[in-house]
Motif scaffolding. Structure first.
Motif, PDB file in Angstrom:
ATOM      1  N   PRO A  54      27.257 -38.412  47.816  1.00  0.00           N
ATOM      2  CA  PRO A  54      26.002 -37.937  48.421  1.00  0.00           C
ATOM      3  C   PRO A  54      26.233 -36.591  49.093  1.00  0.00           C
ATOM      4  O   PRO A  54      27.293 -36.366  49.692  1.00  0.00           O
ATOM      5  CB  PRO A  54      25.675 -39.021  49.454  1.00  0.00           C
ATOM      6  N   PHE A  55      25.247 -35.684  49.010  1.00  0.00           N
ATOM      7  CA  PHE A  55      25.457 -34.361  49.606  1.00  0.00           C
ATOM      8  C   PHE A  55      24.249 -33.837  50.366  1.00  0.00           C
ATOM      9  O   PHE A  55      24.333 -32.810  51.038  1.00  0.00           O
ATOM     10  CB  PHE A  55      25.862 -33.348  48.532  1.00  0.00           C
ATOM     11  N   LEU A  56      23.110 -34.522  50.302  1.00  0.00           N
ATOM     12  CA  LEU A  56      21.926 -34.080  51.035  1.00  0.00           C
ATOM     13  C   LEU A  56      21.058 -35.291  51.319  1.00  0.00           C
ATOM     14  O   LEU A  56      20.795 -36.087  50.420  1.00  0.00           O
ATOM     15  CB  LEU A  56      21.146 -33.049  50.220  1.00  0.00           C
ATOM     16  N   SER A  57      20.615 -35.417  52.563  1.00  0.00           N
ATOM     17  CA  SER A  57      19.718 -36.521  52.902  1.00  0.00           C
ATOM     18  C   SER A  57      18.762 -36.088  54.001  1.00  0.00           C
ATOM     19  O   SER A  57      19.050 -35.167  54.781  1.00  0.00           O
ATOM     20  CB  SER A  57      20.513 -37.761  53.335  1.00  0.00           C
ATOM     21  N   ALA A  58      17.617 -36.754  54.052  1.00  0.00           N
ATOM     22  CA  ALA A  58      16.588 -36.418  55.035  1.00  0.00           C
ATOM     23  C   ALA A  58      15.730 -37.639  55.314  1.00  0.00           C
ATOM     24  O   ALA A  58      15.657 -38.565  54.500  1.00  0.00           O
ATOM     25  CB  ALA A  58      15.715 -35.268  54.532  1.00  0.00           C
ATOM     26  N   THR A  59      15.087 -37.634  56.461  1.00  0.00           N
ATOM     27  CA  THR A  59      14.145 -38.690  56.817  1.00  0.00           C
ATOM     28  C   THR A  59      12.760 -38.090  56.992  1.00  0.00           C
ATOM     29  O   THR A  59      12.611 -36.886  57.232  1.00  0.00           O
ATOM     30  CB  THR A  59      14.557 -39.400  58.117  1.00  0.00           C
ATOM     31  N   GLY A  60      11.765 -38.947  56.882  1.00  0.00           N
ATOM     32  CA  GLY A  60      10.390 -38.509  57.059  1.00  0.00           C
ATOM     33  C   GLY A  60       9.438 -39.561  56.541  1.00  0.00           C
ATOM     34  O   GLY A  60       9.865 -40.639  56.110  1.00  0.00           O
ATOM     35  N   LEU A 120      25.790 -30.878  52.571  1.00  0.00           N
ATOM     36  CA  LEU A 120      27.021 -30.188  52.216  1.00  0.00           C
ATOM     37  C   LEU A 120      26.660 -28.814  51.659  1.00  0.00           C
ATOM     38  O   LEU A 120      25.627 -28.641  51.025  1.00  0.00           O
ATOM     39  CB  LEU A 120      27.824 -30.995  51.192  1.00  0.00           C
ATOM     40  N   ALA A 121      27.520 -27.848  51.873  1.00  0.00           N
ATOM     41  CA  ALA A 121      27.189 -26.449  51.601  1.00  0.00           C
ATOM     42  C   ALA A 121      27.370 -26.066  50.146  1.00  0.00           C
ATOM     43  O   ALA A 121      28.167 -26.658  49.405  1.00  0.00           O
ATOM     44  CB  ALA A 121      28.046 -25.539  52.477  1.00  0.00           C
TER      45      ALA A 121
END
Length: 288
Positions: free
Chosen positions: A78-84, A67-68
């Protein structure tokens, strides 16, 4: 959008990861895949989500939802998520969280101050000083913009703002007023503003044709009485109040009728409370 360099992002990572993550290395979990998610714990104005996403990408994670900056969220969003892999997610964890908690804290504080001020005077604007915490200027500027304020001065190269320290070298206020036509002629595309600490000087300046007056540590009661008189002398004059303005008195200062309030308080906001979760493999059902 405020430009924040990749070098600045890399520096944030390097401060926390000078060489490698010893804990993840010794546990042997670095190649296991997972998901990281950032969530608000209280009402929050978002700031620097894009730079936090850059931190994640820089270490090799893939951002899957964001989200900006500038969005206002309730608690539990929740506003930011990532995988890795676990190595990447743990490298990004604290640099991203620290950045978000500071920037969102400043943005939220700024927003709350704007609401307090404009409830008392819908036309007043908030401007922040250049007294930022050293090393934080790019993110502080982005954060106060997200909260609804503007920088008063980004640096001494962009505006003409005359303090008593300048007048000491110029021969005093009377000497300055004599030289004002020449000064204004040199910077026709700029406003010439003088900071004052007493009303006698303010009235002299208002009569001189000055573009703006910044009142430093003048109490709100005195300002409320003087501003209408000064405006009647020079209707186009810009009036600013500065010095010690905070949550407790900002409404009083706004109600004086000044055009703007100049303050440092947002930079020292309580950090936002941002929850960070990581899960292995499966990920979250609702990433945002």
């Amino acid at each position: 959008m405020v430009f924040i360099s990749q070098q600045f992002i890399e520096q944030l990572i390097q401060e926390d990861v000078p060489y490698f993550d010893l804990t993840t290395q010794v546990l042997g979990i670095g190649d296991r895949t997972g998901t990281i998610r950032f969530t608000t714990r209280a009402k929050t104005v978002l700031a620097c989500t894009e730079e936090s996403a850059s931190i994640l990408r820089q270490v090799g994670a893939e951002v899957i939802a964001i989200l900006a900056t500038g969005q206002i969220l309730d608690a539990g969003v929740p506003f930011l998520s990532a995988t890795g892999n676990a190595a990447a997610l743990h490298l990004a964890w604290k640099p991203a969280q620290n950045l978000l908690e500071y920037a969102c804290g400043v943005a939220t504080k700024t927003y709350n101050l704007v609401q307090l001020a404009q409830a008392a005077n819908q036309d007043v604007m908030l401007y922040t000083t250049r007294k930022v915490i050293p090393g934080t200027k790019p993110i502080a500027v982005k954060a106060i913009l997200a909260g609804g304020a503007y920088p008063h001065r980004l640096g001494v190269s962009e505006t003409v703002l005359i303090f008593q320290q300048h007048l000491n070298f110029l021969g005093g206020i009377d000497s300055f007023i004599q030289q004002l036509p020449v000064i204004k002629r040199q910077v026709k595309e700029k406003k010439v503003i003088v900071e004052v600490k007493d009303m006698a000087t303010a009235f002299n300046l208002a009569a001189s044709g000055i573009d703006g007056i910044q009142f430093d540590k003048v109490n709100a009661e005195a300002l409320a009485e003087a501003i209408p008189q000064i405006k009647s002398m020079n209707p186009t004059l810009i009036t600013l109040a500065a010095g010690g303005i905070n949550d407790a008195n900002i409404a009083n200062y706004a109600a004086t009728g000044v055009d703007g309030l100049v303050l440092t308080a947002p930079y020292y906001a309580q950090p936002a409370d941002i929850q960070v979760e990581m899960v292995c493999r499966g990920g979250f059902r609702d990433l945002l």
